[in-house]
Design a protein around this motif. Structure first.
Motif, short mmCIF file in Angstrom:
data_model
loop_
_atom_site.label_atom_id
_atom_site.label_comp_id
_atom_site.label_asym_id
_atom_site.label_seq_id
_atom_site.Cartn_x
_atom_site.Cartn_y
_atom_site.Cartn_z
N ILE A 107 0.78 -1.19 -0.32
CA ILE A 107 0.13 -0.04 -0.35
C ILE A 107 1.26 1.54 -0.13
O ILE A 107 1.45 1.20 1.38
N VAL A 108 0.28 1.72 -0.87
CA VAL A 108 1.15 3.12 -0.85
C VAL A 108 0.78 4.19 -0.26
O VAL A 108 -0.53 4.61 -1.29
N VAL A 109 0.82 5.41 0.54
CA VAL A 109 0.45 6.35 0.88
C VAL A 109 1.07 7.82 0.77
O VAL A 109 2.14 7.59 1.17
N GLY A 110 0.69 9.07 0.56
CA GLY A 110 0.94 9.86 0.39
C GLY A 110 1.47 11.01 1.62
O GLY A 110 0.83 10.76 2.90
N SER A 111 2.02 11.50 2.26
CA SER A 111 1.84 12.64 3.57
C SER A 111 2.79 13.85 3.38
O SER A 111 3.76 13.85 2.54
N HIS A 117 -3.67 11.14 8.78
CA HIS A 117 -5.13 10.21 8.69
C HIS A 117 -5.57 9.27 7.69
O HIS A 117 -5.26 7.92 7.67
N ALA A 118 -4.53 9.66 6.90
CA ALA A 118 -4.82 8.41 6.23
C ALA A 118 -3.38 6.99 6.24
O ALA A 118 -3.35 6.44 5.76
N VAL A 119 -2.60 7.89 6.65
CA VAL A 119 -0.96 7.01 7.56
C VAL A 119 -2.02 5.79 8.20
O VAL A 119 -2.05 4.82 8.04
N GLN A 156 -4.09 -5.44 8.67
CA GLN A 156 -5.76 -6.57 8.10
C GLN A 156 -4.92 -7.86 6.79
O GLN A 156 -5.29 -8.77 6.45
N LEU A 157 -4.58 -6.93 5.87
CA LEU A 157 -4.00 -8.00 4.82
C LEU A 157 -2.53 -8.32 4.79
O LEU A 157 -2.11 -8.90 4.27
N ASN A 158 -1.88 -8.13 5.72
CA ASN A 158 -0.49 -8.13 5.90
C ASN A 158 0.53 -7.89 4.63
O ASN A 158 1.20 -8.41 4.32
N ALA A 159 0.17 -7.02 4.80
CA ALA A 159 0.97 -6.23 3.29
C ALA A 159 1.83 -5.00 4.12
O ALA A 159 1.59 -4.98 5.41
N GLU A 160 2.57 -4.57 3.30
CA GLU A 160 3.46 -3.28 3.59
C GLU A 160 3.20 -2.14 3.05
O GLU A 160 2.51 -1.94 2.63
N VAL A 161 3.58 -1.61 3.89
CA VAL A 161 3.24 0.23 3.33
C VAL A 161 4.35 1.04 3.20
O VAL A 161 5.80 0.24 3.73
N VAL A 162 4.24 1.34 1.77
CA VAL A 162 5.59 2.22 1.63
C VAL A 162 5.08 4.17 1.71
O VAL A 162 4.24 4.19 1.37
N LEU A 163 5.75 4.50 2.74
CA LEU A 163 5.62 6.40 3.06
C LEU A 163 5.78 7.06 2.41
O LEU A 163 7.50 7.08 1.82
N VAL A 164 5.01 8.15 1.40
CA VAL A 164 5.79 8.45 -0.09
C VAL A 164 5.69 10.12 1.42
O VAL A 164 4.69 10.67 1.34
N LEU A 190 5.65 10.74 11.24
CA LEU A 190 5.04 10.25 10.58
C LEU A 190 4.37 9.03 10.39
O LEU A 190 3.55 8.68 9.48
N ALA A 191 5.53 8.38 10.67
CA ALA A 191 5.33 6.99 10.30
C ALA A 191 4.81 5.99 11.75
O ALA A 191 5.01 4.70 11.70
N ALA A 192 4.80 6.97 12.78
CA ALA A 192 4.29 6.22 14.26
C ALA A 192 2.96 4.91 14.00
O ALA A 192 3.35 4.21 14.77
N PRO A 193 2.05 5.88 13.03
CA PRO A 193 1.23 4.52 13.29
C PRO A 193 1.54 3.56 12.51
O PRO A 193 1.13 2.14 12.61
N LEU A 194 2.65 3.45 12.01
CA LEU A 194 2.76 2.00 11.38
C LEU A 194 3.48 1.52 12.22
O LEU A 194 4.27 0.47 11.60
N ILE A 195 4.57 2.29 13.33
CA ILE A 195 5.46 1.20 13.89
C ILE A 195 4.59 0.83 14.81
O ILE A 195 4.59 -0.50 15.56
N ASP A 196 3.49 0.95 15.02
CA ASP A 196 2.53 0.92 16.50
C ASP A 196 2.02 0.17 16.49
O ASP A 196 1.01 -1.27 16.83
#
Length: 110
Positions: free
Chosen positions: A5-9, A17-19, A28-36, A76-82
């Motif tokens: 999943i690619v999400v812009g910030s 909120h998008a992150v 839910q999908l066991n996917a990787e997120v790419v934060l741009v 910015l990546a705090a939700p991903l880490i959490d």
């Protein structure tokens, strides 16, 4: 199946909120997120009156890049880490000229 999943910030509340939403979906999908994250160029893009461009020391530019990378990873990546999901970040500089496009990616991986 969705693997990435690619999400812009841009650092705004809406982007954050998008992150958070991307982190939830990735869990839910066991996917990787790419934060741009896209930032303005660190160098002046136009000449000033008299045709002079102010000198910006490379040390200053490096410090700004390091501070931005730290902000992306800690804030910015705090939700991903959490959420404990796989993620990576890319920091892109916006085009420095109106006529051309330039990109200087600085990948930040975890």
């Amino acid at each position: 199946m969705i693997k990435r999943i690619v999400v812009g910030s841009d650092g705004s509340g809406h982007a954050q909120h998008a992150v958070t939403w991307a982190a939830s979906l990735a869990a839910q999908l066991n996917a990787e997120v790419v934060l741009v994250h896209v930032t303005e160029p660190f160098l002046p893009s136009i000449t000033y009156a008299g045709g002079f461009v102010p000198y910006v020391p490379q040390e200053f530019i490096d410090e700004q890049c390091a501070a931005l990378q730290k902000q992306v990873v800690t804030e910015l990546a705090a939700p991903l880490i959490d959420a404990g999901i796989r993620w990576q970040a890319r920091i892109e500089r916006a085009a420095s000229t109106a006529s051309g496009s330039s990109s200087s990616a600085a990948p930040v991986t975890t």
